[in-house]
Write a protein that holds these residues in place. Sequence first.
Motif, PDB file in Angstrom:
ATOM      1  N   VAL A   1     -20.030  -9.487 -40.089  1.00 50.25           N
ATOM      2  CA  VAL A   1     -21.046 -10.123 -40.928  1.00 50.25           C
ATOM      3  C   VAL A   1     -20.659 -10.085 -42.401  1.00 50.25           C
ATOM      4  CG1 VAL A   1     -22.955  -9.744 -39.333  1.00 50.25           C
ATOM      5  CG2 VAL A   1     -22.417  -8.001 -41.061  1.00 50.25           C
ATOM      6  N   MET A   2     -19.689  -9.256 -42.751  1.00 48.13           N
ATOM      7  CA  MET A   2     -19.239  -9.182 -44.144  1.00 48.13           C
ATOM      8  C   MET A   2     -18.150 -10.222 -44.455  1.00 48.13           C
ATOM      9  SD  MET A   2     -21.056  -6.704 -45.277  1.00 48.13           S
ATOM     10  CE  MET A   2     -20.424  -5.708 -46.611  1.00 48.13           C
ATOM     11  N   GLN A   3     -17.673 -10.886 -43.407  1.00 45.39           N
ATOM     12  CA  GLN A   3     -16.617 -11.870 -43.617  1.00 45.39           C
ATOM     13  C   GLN A   3     -17.147 -13.052 -44.430  1.00 45.39           C
ATOM     14  OE1 GLN A   3     -13.204 -11.974 -42.702  1.00 45.39           O
ATOM     15  NE2 GLN A   3     -13.356 -13.699 -44.116  1.00 45.39           N
TER      16      GLN A   3
ATOM     17  N   TYR B   1      -8.169 -16.331 -40.983  1.00 45.02           N
ATOM     18  CA  TYR B   1      -8.945 -15.950 -42.175  1.00 45.02           C
ATOM     19  C   TYR B   1      -8.024 -15.289 -43.203  1.00 45.02           C
ATOM     20  CZ  TYR B   1     -13.429 -16.829 -39.874  1.00 45.02           C
ATOM     21  OH  TYR B   1     -14.502 -17.432 -39.252  1.00 45.02           O
TER      22      TYR B   1
ATOM     23  N   PHE C   1     -14.358 -22.502 -41.998  1.00 42.33           N
ATOM     24  CA  PHE C   1     -14.409 -21.108 -41.542  1.00 42.33           C
ATOM     25  C   PHE C   1     -15.853 -20.616 -41.613  1.00 42.33           C
ATOM     26  CE2 PHE C   1      -9.955 -19.670 -41.288  1.00 42.33           C
ATOM     27  CZ  PHE C   1      -9.307 -20.752 -41.874  1.00 42.33           C
TER      28      PHE C   1
ATOM     29  N   PRO D   1     -25.288 -11.405 -34.467  1.00 44.98           N
ATOM     30  CA  PRO D   1     -24.001 -12.031 -34.762  1.00 44.98           C
ATOM     31  C   PRO D   1     -22.846 -11.293 -34.110  1.00 44.98           C
ATOM     32  CG  PRO D   1     -24.782 -10.800 -36.671  1.00 44.98           C
ATOM     33  CD  PRO D   1     -25.848 -10.723 -35.637  1.00 44.98           C
ATOM     34  N   GLN D   2     -21.832 -12.079 -33.722  1.00 42.81           N
ATOM     35  CA  GLN D   2     -20.617 -11.464 -33.202  1.00 42.81           C
ATOM     36  C   GLN D   2     -19.523 -11.655 -34.234  1.00 42.81           C
ATOM     37  OE1 GLN D   2     -19.155 -12.956 -29.496  1.00 42.81           O
ATOM     38  NE2 GLN D   2     -17.461 -11.530 -29.428  1.00 42.81           N
TER      39      GLN D   2
ATOM     40  N   PRO E   1     -17.026 -16.973 -45.658  1.00 44.70           N
ATOM     41  CA  PRO E   1     -16.556 -18.256 -45.112  1.00 44.70           C
ATOM     42  C   PRO E   1     -15.734 -19.039 -46.130  1.00 44.70           C
ATOM     43  CG  PRO E   1     -18.848 -18.438 -45.773  1.00 44.70           C
ATOM     44  CD  PRO E   1     -18.420 -17.021 -46.078  1.00 44.70           C
ATOM     45  N   GLY E   2     -15.318 -20.209 -45.730  1.00 44.70           N
ATOM     46  CA  GLY E   2     -14.557 -21.081 -46.624  1.00 44.70           C
ATOM     47  C   GLY E   2     -14.328 -22.429 -45.976  1.00 44.70           C
TER      48      GLY E   2
ATOM     49  N   LEU F   1      -9.214 -15.671 -47.058  1.00 44.23           N
ATOM     50  CA  LEU F   1     -10.660 -15.443 -47.085  1.00 44.23           C
ATOM     51  C   LEU F   1     -10.962 -13.953 -46.934  1.00 44.23           C
ATOM     52  CD1 LEU F   1     -11.644 -18.466 -44.860  1.00 44.23           C
ATOM     53  CD2 LEU F   1     -12.078 -18.210 -47.307  1.00 44.23           C
TER      54      LEU F   1
ATOM     55  N   MET G   1     -24.197  -9.103 -50.258  1.00 45.25           N
ATOM     56  CA  MET G   1     -24.867  -9.471 -49.009  1.00 45.25           C
ATOM     57  C   MET G   1     -26.381  -9.467 -49.172  1.00 45.25           C
ATOM     58  SD  MET G   1     -22.909 -10.126 -46.389  1.00 45.25           S
ATOM     59  CE  MET G   1     -23.895  -9.701 -44.958  1.00 45.25           C
TER      60      MET G   1
ATOM     61  N   MET H   1     -15.965 -19.406 -55.587  1.00 47.24           N
ATOM     62  CA  MET H   1     -14.981 -20.158 -56.371  1.00 47.24           C
ATOM     63  C   MET H   1     -14.612 -21.425 -55.601  1.00 47.24           C
ATOM     64  SD  MET H   1     -11.250 -18.967 -57.721  1.00 47.24           S
ATOM     65  CE  MET H   1     -10.854 -18.216 -56.144  1.00 47.24           C
TER      66      MET H   1
ATOM     67  N   GLY I   1     -14.134 -19.500 -36.005  1.00 43.67           N
ATOM     68  CA  GLY I   1     -15.072 -18.387 -35.921  1.00 43.67           C
ATOM     69  C   GLY I   1     -14.393 -17.125 -35.440  1.00 43.67           C
ATOM     70  N   LEU I   2     -15.097 -16.013 -35.636  1.00 44.24           N
ATOM     71  CA  LEU I   2     -14.497 -14.709 -35.349  1.00 44.24           C
ATOM     72  C   LEU I   2     -14.681 -14.252 -33.903  1.00 44.24           C
ATOM     73  CD1 LEU I   2     -15.635 -12.807 -38.566  1.00 44.24           C
ATOM     74  CD2 LEU I   2     -13.301 -13.423 -37.941  1.00 44.24           C
ATOM     75  N   GLY I   3     -15.557 -14.930 -33.170  1.00 41.02           N
ATOM     76  CA  GLY I   3     -15.897 -14.408 -31.853  1.00 41.02           C
ATOM     77  C   GLY I   3     -14.960 -14.833 -30.739  1.00 41.02           C
TER      78      GLY I   3
ATOM     79  N   PRO J   1     -22.213 -14.971 -49.004  1.00 45.49           N
ATOM     80  CA  PRO J   1     -22.590 -15.763 -47.827  1.00 45.49           C
ATOM     81  C   PRO J   1     -23.444 -16.989 -48.133  1.00 45.49           C
ATOM     82  CG  PRO J   1     -22.830 -13.437 -47.379  1.00 45.49           C
ATOM     83  CD  PRO J   1     -22.554 -13.542 -48.852  1.00 45.49           C
TER      84      PRO J   1
ATOM     85  N   TYR K   1     -13.552 -21.165 -51.487  1.00 49.36           N
ATOM     86  CA  TYR K   1     -13.613 -19.761 -51.079  1.00 49.36           C
ATOM     87  C   TYR K   1     -15.005 -19.261 -51.457  1.00 49.36           C
ATOM     88  CZ  TYR K   1      -8.512 -20.168 -51.106  1.00 49.36           C
ATOM     89  OH  TYR K   1      -7.220 -20.569 -50.895  1.00 49.36           O
TER      90      TYR K   1
ATOM     91  N   PHE L   1     -20.506 -16.155 -35.395  1.00 46.27           N
ATOM     92  CA  PHE L   1     -21.271 -16.977 -34.462  1.00 46.27           C
ATOM     93  C   PHE L   1     -22.659 -16.356 -34.341  1.00 46.27           C
ATOM     94  CE2 PHE L   1     -16.987 -17.666 -32.288  1.00 46.27           C
ATOM     95  CZ  PHE L   1     -16.756 -18.850 -32.982  1.00 46.27           C
TER      96      PHE L   1
END
Lengths: 136, 43
Positions: A89-91, A50, B38, A85-86, A93-94, A55, A63, B1, A21-23, A113, A109, B42
């Motif tokens: 939000v544009m990231q 990431y 990933f 969210p921390q 996932p994968g 990613l 979005m 993908m 996670g990014l936080g 979202p 990939y 959070f």
Amino acid sequence: MQLHHSKAQFEDMGFQVVLVGLGSPDRAEAFKKQFSLSFPIICDPEKKLYRIYGLGRSSFSRMVSPAVLLKGLKALSRGHTPSVPQGDVMQLPGVFLIDTAGKIRYAHYSKDPSDNPTIETLLALKDIVRKKKYGH
Amino acid sequence: MAVTEAYQIAMDAEVTFSDGTDRRLSDLWEKCPLLLVFLRHFG
């Protein structure tokens, strides 16, 4: 989080599940507590992992696509109340399955979202590793 | 993908867990397959 409900099945498959996670660590621990998660969480606020796993970020139009909005509504109907969210939000996932030789055997990939592999898809990954193990 | 059976060598890195411990990512796949998930964020 659906993944959590299948923890025992992943353990039976011999897989270790780790979240990224990014936080910050504090936020990650709060997230674990919020969803009663027992998976280890890697904190990657600078997106180092990431980036090296390729990613990217979503676009605004993706979005707010119908598929993403529908997924949000379904989450709300299941009682998931979103918090602030921390991270980014544009990231996007994968999911990656890495075998004991350090090779990526499966990679997903997400293109938006809402694009996540199903639990059934992830549980079927045992066959990929088994094929390699027994040379089928 | 979605890509299955990619067979690329996974990239290694030093990572920090939420409990503050630091480890090499490769330590995690050394003994059993690693499913690395990933998240978007959070929350």
